[in-house]
Scaffold this motif. Structure first.
Motif, short mmCIF file in Angstrom:
data_model
loop_
_atom_site.label_atom_id
_atom_site.label_comp_id
_atom_site.label_asym_id
_atom_site.label_seq_id
_atom_site.Cartn_x
_atom_site.Cartn_y
_atom_site.Cartn_z
N SER A 162 0.85 -1.18 0.00
CA SER A 162 0.00 0.00 0.00
C SER A 162 0.89 1.23 0.00
O SER A 162 2.12 1.14 0.08
N ASP A 163 0.25 2.39 -0.08
CA ASP A 163 1.01 3.63 -0.06
C ASP A 163 1.13 4.20 1.36
O ASP A 163 1.37 5.39 1.54
N ALA A 164 0.93 3.33 2.38
CA ALA A 164 1.00 3.79 3.77
C ALA A 164 2.37 4.37 4.09
O ALA A 164 2.48 5.37 4.81
N ASN A 165 3.44 3.76 3.56
CA ASN A 165 4.77 4.27 3.83
C ASN A 165 4.94 5.66 3.23
O ASN A 165 5.54 6.55 3.85
N LEU A 166 4.39 5.87 2.04
CA LEU A 166 4.50 7.18 1.41
C LEU A 166 3.67 8.21 2.16
O LEU A 166 4.09 9.35 2.35
N ALA A 167 2.49 7.80 2.62
CA ALA A 167 1.65 8.70 3.40
C ALA A 167 2.35 9.11 4.69
O ALA A 167 2.28 10.26 5.12
N ALA A 168 3.07 8.16 5.31
CA ALA A 168 3.81 8.47 6.54
C ALA A 168 4.94 9.45 6.26
O ALA A 168 5.18 10.39 7.04
N VAL A 169 5.63 9.24 5.15
CA VAL A 169 6.72 10.15 4.78
C VAL A 169 6.19 11.55 4.53
O VAL A 169 6.75 12.55 5.00
N GLU A 170 5.08 11.64 3.80
CA GLU A 170 4.51 12.96 3.49
C GLU A 170 3.97 13.64 4.75
O GLU A 170 4.05 14.87 4.88
N ALA A 171 3.43 12.86 5.68
CA ALA A 171 2.94 13.44 6.94
C ALA A 171 4.10 14.00 7.76
O ALA A 171 3.99 15.09 8.35
N LYS A 172 5.22 13.28 7.78
CA LYS A 172 6.40 13.77 8.51
C LYS A 172 6.94 15.04 7.85
O LYS A 172 7.35 15.99 8.54
N GLU A 173 6.96 15.06 6.52
CA GLU A 173 7.43 16.25 5.81
C GLU A 173 6.55 17.46 6.14
O GLU A 173 7.05 18.57 6.35
N ALA A 174 5.23 17.24 6.18
CA ALA A 174 4.31 18.33 6.51
C ALA A 174 4.54 18.83 7.93
O ALA A 174 4.52 20.04 8.19
N ALA A 175 4.77 17.88 8.87
CA ALA A 175 5.03 18.27 10.25
C ALA A 175 6.34 19.05 10.37
O ALA A 175 6.42 20.05 11.10
N ASP A 176 7.37 18.60 9.64
CA ASP A 176 8.65 19.31 9.67
C ASP A 176 8.52 20.72 9.10
O ASP A 176 9.10 21.68 9.63
N GLN A 177 7.75 20.85 8.02
CA GLN A 177 7.55 22.16 7.43
C GLN A 177 6.79 23.09 8.37
O GLN A 177 7.10 24.28 8.48
N ALA A 178 5.78 22.53 9.06
CA ALA A 178 5.02 23.33 10.01
C ALA A 178 5.91 23.78 11.18
O ALA A 178 5.82 24.93 11.63
N ALA A 179 6.76 22.86 11.65
CA ALA A 179 7.67 23.21 12.75
C ALA A 179 8.67 24.28 12.31
O ALA A 179 8.98 25.21 13.06
N GLU A 180 9.15 24.15 11.08
CA GLU A 180 10.10 25.13 10.56
C GLU A 180 9.43 26.50 10.42
O GLU A 180 10.02 27.53 10.73
N ALA A 181 8.18 26.49 9.94
CA ALA A 181 7.45 27.75 9.81
C ALA A 181 7.21 28.39 11.18
O ALA A 181 7.32 29.60 11.34
N ALA A 182 6.86 27.55 12.18
CA ALA A 182 6.64 28.07 13.53
C ALA A 182 7.92 28.66 14.11
O ALA A 182 7.90 29.70 14.77
N THR A 183 9.05 28.01 13.87
CA THR A 183 10.34 28.52 14.33
C THR A 183 10.64 29.86 13.68
O THR A 183 11.11 30.80 14.33
N GLY A 184 10.34 29.96 12.40
CA GLY A 184 10.56 31.22 11.69
C GLY A 184 9.72 32.34 12.25
O GLY A 184 10.18 33.47 12.43
N LEU A 185 8.44 32.03 12.58
CA LEU A 185 7.57 33.05 13.17
C LEU A 185 8.07 33.47 14.55
O LEU A 185 7.99 34.64 14.93
N GLY A 186 8.59 32.48 15.30
CA GLY A 186 9.16 32.81 16.61
C GLY A 186 10.34 33.74 16.50
O GLY A 186 10.48 34.70 17.29
#
Length: 228
Positions: A162-186
């Motif tokens: 299944s594409d579960a592994n790809l979904a997990a990778v994309e979810a982690k990428e989205a979380a990392d991007q959100a964290a990076e954006a939050a750090t930038g705002l800080g």
């Protein structure tokens, strides 16, 4: 364009030829000029008319699920992919297409020119989650139709793939991007909070550096004559 699929049709297979919209006219022309009933009659290959399989030409953009969502296994026994591994950003779309149109009984044959080691590594890493790999050695390929730069792979879908592994990778990428954006705002907020302090500090430092005059003492003015 479409040569491998047309060859399968001559062997009696029902074939679906796919490519992006801009290439479809050429793909249809190759079919009509080579394997269509009219072309076979014109070339004197009447013997192939009864055994030749049907050919359908359709648009397939890997990034558009509606282009392949209607194709449900066990539609395809063989998937032939020629020169499809060339850009890392497209690999995930191709991966999802392959998962959608194959079963564990399907055979995927990929012929590809190795252009980039990073793209090749990304391809192997992603597809190995759901497919087994077998590379065809150059020594076992036809000497007249092979080249050291062209690699052949035979893939088979793993059980439960299944594409579960790809979904997990994309979810982690989205979380990392959100964290990076939050750090930038800080960082921006910290800078904004520091601006009032920065604007007053030079004035305060200047006041501290000015000499204090004693009562009744006049400041000394020194005039300099410029020598020419």
């Amino acid at each position: 364009m479409g040569l491998a699929g047309l060859a399968f049709a001559l062997l009696g297979a029902e074939v679906l030829l796919t490519d992006v919209k801009e290439v479809l006219p050429l793909l249809r022309r190759n079919y009509e000029n080579n394997v269509s009933p009219a072309a076979l009659k014109a070339s004197g290959s009447d013997s192939h008319l009864s055994s030749c399989g049907g050919v359908t030409v359709a648009e397939l953009d890997w990034s558009q699920p509606q282009h392949y969502s209607y194709l449900r296994p066990p539609t395809f026994d063989y998937i032939l992919a020629a020169d499809c591994i060339y850009h890392e950003t497209l690999l995930r779309h191709l991966y999802r297409v392959m998962l959608a149109v194959t079963t564990e009984r399907s055979t995927v044959i990929i012929a590809n020119e190795r252009r980039s080691e990073s793209v090749q590594d990304a391809f192997m890493q992603l597809f190995s989650h759901s497919f087994t790999f077998k590379k065809v050695p150059l020594a076992k390929q036809d000497p007249d139709y092979s080249h050291p730069a062209i690699e052949l792979y035979i893939l088979r879908k793993k059980k439960g793939a299944s594409d579960a592994n790809l979904a997990a990778v994309e979810a982690k990428e989205a979380a990392d991007q959100a964290a990076e954006a939050a750090t930038g705002l800080g960082d921006v907020q910290q800078l904004a909070d520091a601006l009032p302090q920065l604007s007053t500090e030079p004035a305060q430092q200047q006041q501290q550096q000015q000499p204090q005059l004693q009562s009744g003492q006049q400041p000394q003015i020194v005039r300099c004559k410029q020598q020419i």
